[in-house]
Design an enzyme around this catalytic site. Structure first.
Site, PDB file in Angstrom:
ATOM      1  N   GLN A  96      34.095  49.156  45.567  1.00 43.46           N
ATOM      2  CA  GLN A  96      35.521  48.841  45.642  1.00 43.46           C
ATOM      3  C   GLN A  96      36.252  49.958  46.370  1.00 43.46           C
ATOM      4  O   GLN A  96      37.452  49.887  46.587  1.00 43.46           O
ATOM      5  CB  GLN A  96      36.102  48.722  44.232  1.00 43.46           C
ATOM      6  CG  GLN A  96      35.480  47.626  43.409  1.00 43.46           C
ATOM      7  CD  GLN A  96      35.865  47.770  41.943  1.00 43.46           C
ATOM      8  OE1 GLN A  96      36.928  47.348  41.515  1.00 43.46           O
ATOM      9  NE2 GLN A  96      34.983  48.375  41.170  1.00 43.46           N
ATOM     10  N   ASP A  99      37.091  54.603  50.798  1.00 46.02           N
ATOM     11  CA  ASP A  99      37.072  55.940  51.389  1.00 46.02           C
ATOM     12  C   ASP A  99      35.937  56.208  52.366  1.00 46.02           C
ATOM     13  O   ASP A  99      35.930  57.236  53.055  1.00 46.02           O
ATOM     14  CB  ASP A  99      37.069  57.004  50.273  1.00 46.02           C
ATOM     15  CG  ASP A  99      35.917  56.830  49.287  1.00 46.02           C
ATOM     16  OD1 ASP A  99      34.810  56.438  49.696  1.00 46.02           O
ATOM     17  OD2 ASP A  99      36.126  57.096  48.083  1.00 46.02           O
ATOM     18  N   HIS A 114      36.808  45.999  49.264  1.00 47.19           N
ATOM     19  CA  HIS A 114      38.249  46.200  49.484  1.00 47.19           C
ATOM     20  C   HIS A 114      38.582  46.811  50.834  1.00 47.19           C
ATOM     21  O   HIS A 114      39.679  47.316  51.036  1.00 47.19           O
ATOM     22  CB  HIS A 114      38.834  47.049  48.343  1.00 47.19           C
ATOM     23  CG  HIS A 114      38.766  46.354  47.020  1.00 47.19           C
ATOM     24  ND1 HIS A 114      38.852  47.014  45.813  1.00 47.19           N
ATOM     25  CD2 HIS A 114      38.612  45.042  46.709  1.00 47.19           C
ATOM     26  CE1 HIS A 114      38.745  46.131  44.822  1.00 47.19           C
ATOM     27  NE2 HIS A 114      38.595  44.940  45.342  1.00 47.19           N
ATOM     28  N   CYS A 125      49.157  38.993  63.006  1.00 44.92           N
ATOM     29  CA  CYS A 125      48.101  38.189  63.658  1.00 44.92           C
ATOM     30  C   CYS A 125      46.693  38.626  63.265  1.00 44.92           C
ATOM     31  O   CYS A 125      45.711  38.044  63.709  1.00 44.92           O
ATOM     32  CB  CYS A 125      48.271  38.215  65.173  1.00 44.92           C
ATOM     33  SG  CYS A 125      47.797  39.788  65.930  1.00 44.92           S
ATOM     34  N   CYS A 142      51.997  41.586  69.312  1.00 47.45           N
ATOM     35  CA  CYS A 142      52.635  40.344  68.846  1.00 47.45           C
ATOM     36  C   CYS A 142      53.957  40.649  68.126  1.00 47.45           C
ATOM     37  O   CYS A 142      54.695  39.744  67.752  1.00 47.45           O
ATOM     38  CB  CYS A 142      51.698  39.565  67.912  1.00 47.45           C
ATOM     39  SG  CYS A 142      51.652  40.211  66.224  1.00 47.45           S
ATOM     40  N   GLY A 179      31.797  54.259  37.468  1.00 45.63           N
ATOM     41  CA  GLY A 179      33.160  54.681  37.758  1.00 45.63           C
ATOM     42  C   GLY A 179      34.136  53.577  38.084  1.00 45.63           C
ATOM     43  O   GLY A 179      35.012  53.756  38.923  1.00 45.63           O
ATOM     44  N   GLU A 207      34.588  56.922  30.121  1.00 47.03           N
ATOM     45  CA  GLU A 207      34.976  56.228  28.872  1.00 47.03           C
ATOM     46  C   GLU A 207      34.477  54.792  28.908  1.00 47.03           C
ATOM     47  O   GLU A 207      34.123  54.275  29.966  1.00 47.03           O
ATOM     48  CB  GLU A 207      36.503  56.253  28.738  1.00 47.03           C
ATOM     49  CG  GLU A 207      37.197  55.634  29.946  1.00 47.03           C
ATOM     50  CD  GLU A 207      38.699  55.840  29.978  1.00 47.03           C
ATOM     51  OE1 GLU A 207      39.173  56.849  29.432  1.00 47.03           O
ATOM     52  OE2 GLU A 207      39.378  54.970  30.549  1.00 47.03           O
TER      53      GLU A 207
END
Ligand code: NAD
Ligand code: ZN
Length: 235
Positions: A96, A99, A114, A125, A142, A179, A207
């Site tokens: 996801q 970077d 992503h 466009c 455009c 993560g 967690e």
């Protein structure tokens, strides 16, 4: 079953990563974001509505993020995931993160759910652009504004990339989840798909998350540190 018995070269392996994997590289997670932009929630900047309302503000935020990401180096989690690509005959990394650090660490079999912060596209466009070094948002021929080629909250993911991610998760025999908060859909569904089809799921996070309830093993800790300890399993 212990990990050593579970991990075999010829098993189909899927790795799903979220922003926690890059935290040790100095890139803040959305939930951990602080500092300069703390008065804005990412959900208020990473949306088409925010960009429509104020293109310079959103562009400026991305410039700030690109500044942090540009200086970041992969950490042991990225490098061990790159070892995993060489170890397993059937491997795919679903990330996801936008970077590009997984590529920098050597992974090639990647689905960037992503998008990628270094690429851009026209908001109107959809024409693709490479890196743009500018303090102000630029315009496409455009007339539309050029925006980062990332998936914003409320936008749909690339269909082909998503279909492959679901297919690979369905076929997986081993699935690592690292993560990720398990709150952002549709990525958060992928471990459930893998589980339904019998995959052994290992989650690594600081967690517990909503995904933790279905995993076979939950390993608490920092992704880089935990993966460094697992490195020997993938040689
Ligand atoms: P999130 O910010 O919602 O959750 C991050 C998760 O990582 C949390 O569960 C946290 O406990 C865990 N975590 C934090 N540090 C960790 C560490 N050192 N080791 C292991 N786990 C750690 O992020 P998300 O679930 O990835 O999804 C939110 C969205 O944020 C995604 O759409 C993603 O594109 C975007 N995002 C990407 C980046 C990046 O590319 N590096 C950075 C911030 C946000
Ligand atoms: Zn255009």
């Amino acid at each position: 079953m212990n990990l050593k018995e579970t991990i075999k070269k010829d098993k189909k392996c899927v790795v799903l990563t979220g922003s926690g994997v890059s935290a040790e590289s100095g890139i803040p997670t959305f939930r951990g974001e602080k500092g300069l932009w703390k008065e804005y929630r990412p959900e208020e900047l990473a949306t088409p509505q925010a960009f429509t309302r104020n293109p310079p503000l959103v562009w400026k935020w991305y410039n700030w993020r690109r500044g942090i990401i540009g200086k970041a180096e992969p950490n042991p989690a990225h490098y061990v995931i790159s070892d995993m690509e060489n170890f397993f005959t059937d491997f795919i990394l679903i990330t996801q993160n936008i970077d590009g650090l997984h590529r920098k660490a050597g992974n090639k079999k990647i689905l960037e759910l992503h998008g990628n912060i270094w690429e851009n596209k026209c908001f109107n466009c959809e024409k693709k652009f490479g890196e743009i070094d500018s303090l102000e948002p630029q315009k496409c021929e455009c007339g539309g504004y050029i925006r980062p080629n990332v998936v914003w909250f409320g936008e749909s993911l690339d269909r082909e990339v998503l279909e492959t991610a679901f297919l690979k998760s369905k076929e997986a025999e081993i699935c690592f989840v690292l993560g990720t908060s398990g709150l952002v859909q549709p990525a958060a569904s992928l471990p459930y798909v893998a589980k339904e089809n019998g995959a052994y799921i290992i989650e690594i996070n600081l967690e517990r998350t909503p995904i933790s309830s279905i995993v076979d093993e939950f390993i608490p800790g920092k992704a880089g540190k935990v993966m460094e300890g697992m490195k020997k399993l993938f040689v």
